[in-house]
Design an enzyme around this catalytic site. Structure first.
Site, mmCIF file in Angstrom:
data_model
loop_
_atom_site.group_PDB
_atom_site.id
_atom_site.type_symbol
_atom_site.label_atom_id
_atom_site.label_comp_id
_atom_site.label_asym_id
_atom_site.label_seq_id
_atom_site.Cartn_x
_atom_site.Cartn_y
_atom_site.Cartn_z
ATOM 1 N N ALA A 6 0.707 -1.161 0.017
ATOM 2 C CA ALA A 6 0.029 0.068 -0.120
ATOM 3 C C ALA A 6 0.967 1.338 -0.130
ATOM 4 C CB ALA A 6 -0.911 0.117 1.317
ATOM 5 N N ASP A 7 1.862 1.234 1.076
ATOM 6 C CA ASP A 7 2.704 2.327 0.769
ATOM 7 C C ASP A 7 3.651 2.574 -0.482
ATOM 8 O OD1 ASP A 7 2.652 3.479 3.328
ATOM 9 O OD2 ASP A 7 4.015 2.144 4.141
ATOM 10 N N ILE A 8 4.184 1.352 -1.085
ATOM 11 C CA ILE A 8 4.695 1.287 -2.499
ATOM 12 C C ILE A 8 3.838 1.942 -3.550
ATOM 13 C CG2 ILE A 8 5.832 0.001 -4.034
ATOM 14 C CD1 ILE A 8 7.568 0.333 -1.720
ATOM 15 N N GLY A 59 3.217 5.493 -3.208
ATOM 16 C CA GLY A 59 4.432 6.425 -3.901
ATOM 17 C C GLY A 59 4.341 6.361 -5.181
#
Length: 407
Positions: free
Chosen positions: A179-181, A184
């Site tokens: 989810a973070d990647i 980003g």
């Protein structure tokens, strides 16, 4: 500076992963990225270890491997933005920047006098991007959002893991913070879109990014399976909801992935493994029927595939154009001849460790190839240089900020 974005300067107030992943991607493409960090401690991920990078005498540095993964190509400036003097420095830097990235809680930037509404008065061309767990609006906007929580709330864990009726069944998070990647990467896309619009109109704008929005959006075909059928998808382990056979099989000495994405590939597979009649059977001749009859087909294929070793099957199946492969560990990944050929491991000069390993950006430009020259910076490595050369602060002003603990 060189690269597709060598004309762009980014002021990066983000921490941890989603924001730093976006700014690292921009830096890889040539943007000048100034990373603002807390004096004394810096980005939280600097301490997210072990493991840590070793210095030249084999002692741990303060650079955790996690931090090194997302901060290549940047300059580090330590600055206390909770103090008026630090906020004023940000305003001076903003005048000279194209992009501003932050991932503070909703309302924090306004409390510091650094909201988009305030900063666009200084620089109307500014692209201002906020990254939060749940976005700037809605009933959960005020809550912190972490990747693990987002994977759960956003549905990813409901389709990840072994089937509930099998041993080990139950929800699983993905092994990296996807989810973070993905946030980003979507953030990078949003910023590039805003820059393209600014190039046409001269106008900056605000970009509101939320981890939950991204997680929901990237459920992709599983979203549409539900929206079109009304049936809630469930965990299927390593099997595919819409394609059969497209999963892991147990070979004689390990696991083998087979991904027959169409009927002709399935026919080729059957021919290679010695059961051509299976591809002609009406029950399995089309993907739709294979999906309907997977509970019968998969055990038949499994029995055949258990007779040989993984490498033997790959040597037979791969030349016929049927996608297949082993399940490598990460050490094996970096020894893989294709990965080595593509130069996915790089080493960068580091002021403390001598050098640090890194992983190349997968984008391969023909005209503006990515150049890797800057290791993830040590804490505050570029503070004086950036404040004087870009912020326009004098030596006496910088000295006063040091004395007050602002930098």
């Amino acid at each position: 500076m060189s690269g597709a974005l060598s004309h762009i300067r980014v002021l990066d107030l983000s921490r941890v992963l989603a924001g730093p992943w976006a700014s690292q991607t921009l830096a890889d493409m040539g943007a000048e990225v100034i990373k603002i960090e807390r004096p004394g401690s810096g980005d939280d991920t600097r301490g997210w270890g072990p493991p840590y990078l070793k210095d030249l005498v084999s002692n741990d540095t303060r650079e955790a491997a996690y931090y090194l993964a997302a901060n290549r190509g940047k300059q580090s400036v330590t600055l206390n933005i909770s103090k008026p003097e630090g906020q004023e420095v940000i305003r001076r830097l903003v005048k000279e920047c194209d992009v501003f990235i932050e991932n503070y809680k909703v309302g924090d930037m306004a409390r510091y006098g650094l909201s988009y509404d305030e900063l666009k008065k200084i620089n109307p061309r500014l692209i201002y991007c906020s990254i939060t767990g749940f976005g700037q609006t809605g009933p959960m906007a005020h809550l912190p959002g972490y990747d693990f929580i987002i994977q759960g709330i956003g549905g990813l864990m409901s389709i990840t893991g072994e089937r509930d009726d099998l041993p080990g069944g139950g929800p699983q998070k993905v092994g990296v913070a996807v989810a973070d990647i993905m946030t980003g990467l979507y953030t990078t896309i949003g910023i590039l879109g805003a820059l393209a619009y600014r190039n046409q109109t001269g106008e900056g704008q605000y970009v509101d990014m939320a981890l939950l929005d991204v997680q929901v959006a990237t459920m992709a075909n599983m979203n549409m399976n539900y929206l079109c059928s009304g049936k809630v998808p469930h965990r299927q382990g390593n099997a595919h909801a819409n394609i059969v056979p497209y999963q892991v099989f147990d070979a004689k000495d390990g696991e083998l992935i087979i991904a027959a994405g169409n009927d002709s590939q399935f026919a080729k597979l059957c021919e290679v493994i010695g059961c051509p009649e299976m591809a002609a059977d009406e029950l399995y001749a089309t993907n739709a029927n294979r999906v309907r009859n997977r509970e019968v087909l998969i055990p038949l294929l499994q029995e055949i595939l258990s007779r040989r070793r993984v490498a033997e099957w790959i040597a037979l199946i791969e030349p016929e154009g049927v996608p297949c492969g082993p399940i490598n560990n990460i050490g094996q990944v970096f020894e893989h001849p294709q990965v080595r050929h593509r130069g996915m491991r790089i080493d960068l000069p580091h002021p403390v460790a001598g050098s640090t390993p890194s992983v190349a950006n997968p984008i391969k430009f023909s005209g503006t190839p990515i150049e890797y020259t800057k290791a993830p910076p040590t804490l505050g490595q570029h503070t004086k240089h950036v404040l004087s050369s870009i912020g326009g602060l004098s030596e006496s002003e910088i000295r006063q900020l040091i004395e007050k603990g602002i930098i």
